[in-house]
Design a protein around this motif. Sequence first.
Motif, short mmCIF file in Angstrom:
data_model
loop_
_atom_site.label_atom_id
_atom_site.label_comp_id
_atom_site.label_asym_id
_atom_site.label_seq_id
_atom_site.Cartn_x
_atom_site.Cartn_y
_atom_site.Cartn_z
N HIS A 1 -0.02 5.93 9.59
CA HIS A 1 0.80 4.97 8.85
C HIS A 1 0.99 3.66 9.61
CE1 HIS A 1 2.51 8.47 6.42
NE2 HIS A 1 1.99 7.65 5.55
N VAL A 2 0.77 3.67 10.90
CA VAL A 2 1.06 2.50 11.74
C VAL A 2 -0.23 1.73 12.01
CG1 VAL A 2 1.94 1.73 13.97
CG2 VAL A 2 3.03 3.65 12.79
N ALA A 3 -0.23 0.45 11.64
CA ALA A 3 -1.39 -0.41 11.90
C ALA A 3 -0.89 -1.77 12.37
CB ALA A 3 -2.25 -0.54 10.65
N SER B 1 0.84 -1.20 0.00
CA SER B 1 0.00 0.00 0.00
C SER B 1 0.88 1.24 0.00
CB SER B 1 -0.91 0.01 1.23
OG SER B 1 -1.65 1.21 1.28
N THR B 2 0.60 2.17 -0.90
CA THR B 2 1.33 3.44 -0.95
C THR B 2 0.53 4.58 -0.31
OG1 THR B 2 0.48 3.89 -3.17
CG2 THR B 2 2.60 2.77 -3.02
N HIS B 3 -0.53 4.23 0.41
CA HIS B 3 -1.31 5.23 1.13
C HIS B 3 -1.76 4.61 2.45
CE1 HIS B 3 -4.46 8.13 2.16
NE2 HIS B 3 -3.92 8.94 1.28
N ALA B 4 -1.85 5.43 3.48
CA ALA B 4 -2.15 4.91 4.82
C ALA B 4 -3.54 4.29 4.91
CB ALA B 4 -2.03 6.05 5.84
N PHE B 5 -4.55 4.87 4.26
CA PHE B 5 -5.93 4.43 4.49
C PHE B 5 -6.19 3.00 4.00
CE2 PHE B 5 -7.43 9.13 4.49
CZ PHE B 5 -6.85 9.29 5.74
N PRO B 6 -5.82 2.63 2.78
CA PRO B 6 -6.03 1.23 2.38
C PRO B 6 -5.20 0.25 3.22
CG PRO B 6 -4.87 2.43 0.66
CD PRO B 6 -5.35 3.44 1.64
N ALA B 7 -4.03 0.69 3.70
CA ALA B 7 -3.24 -0.18 4.58
C ALA B 7 -4.00 -0.46 5.87
CB ALA B 7 -1.89 0.48 4.88
N ILE B 8 -4.66 0.57 6.42
CA ILE B 8 -5.47 0.38 7.62
C ILE B 8 -6.63 -0.57 7.34
CG2 ILE B 8 -7.07 1.55 9.20
CD1 ILE B 8 -5.26 4.03 8.98
#
Length: 274
Positions: A50-52, A15-22
């Motif tokens: 950024h941290v999940a 993921s290059t963006h925080a929201f989809p990574a979350i």
Amino acid sequence: MLKKIQEDNITDIISTHAFPAIAVSNLKERNKINIPLYSLITDYTVHVAHVAKEIDKYIVGHEDVGVLLEEMGISRENIYPYGIPIDIKDCDSDDIDKWKKSQDVDDKFTLLIMGGSFGAGDIKSVYKELENIKEDLNIIIICGRNEHLKEKLENRIYRKNPKNKAIIVGFTQEIEKYYQIADIIITKPGGLTVTECIHKNLPMIIPFFIPGQEEGTKDFLLNNQMALYTSKYIKLSTVVKTVMQNPQKLELMKMSMKRNKKQDSARKIAELFL
């Protein structure tokens, strides 16, 4: 997102963006999926978003960003300072010389002014401050997709007939050539723009930024001697004059860029997956 992962039989996610990574981390926490999740942070700072919990590895642009992640509780062994991958060409000097002539750019000191692909930032005010300084220079302004800005600047040049030559450019797919002919760039510190400038050893002046991630990236650049920052005490025109009169400043920033540059980022990230 879960349906997409299942239908396409996706085995790894970056993921290059925080929201989809979350979002994917939440799916992993609920045992809906069990696949590796990597986060590629495309700024030179870190936000709590950024941290999940279920992110397996973090890919960052520089070791300094890794330290910030460690301070948020991420284990160093899960942090990879491979750099931010970019797609940018290097042109040989003969091609650049021919291209400069085709663009009617001479060999004077050249300022490149840019505000990202949408021409963000107060670029018109930046130009107004520089259009008539006594130093002899070229000014190239990349407006991106901001047609309104391009039209306003062209009208101003037509009406005012300023001392210094200005070339106004809209959206371009030859940005690497503009990087190569410039002596310094005036820009906002977006993560990809900064990475491209570091790759091209192009010193930066930062007169504006979007609060948040870009402010952190600005601090990263200043702390590593790769950029200069304007303030109410030091005007943009003053900073430009100092680098023109003292080229050692530019060389110092270029040396810092060479030291901090990350090579082969995309290949290293691919190898990490494979």
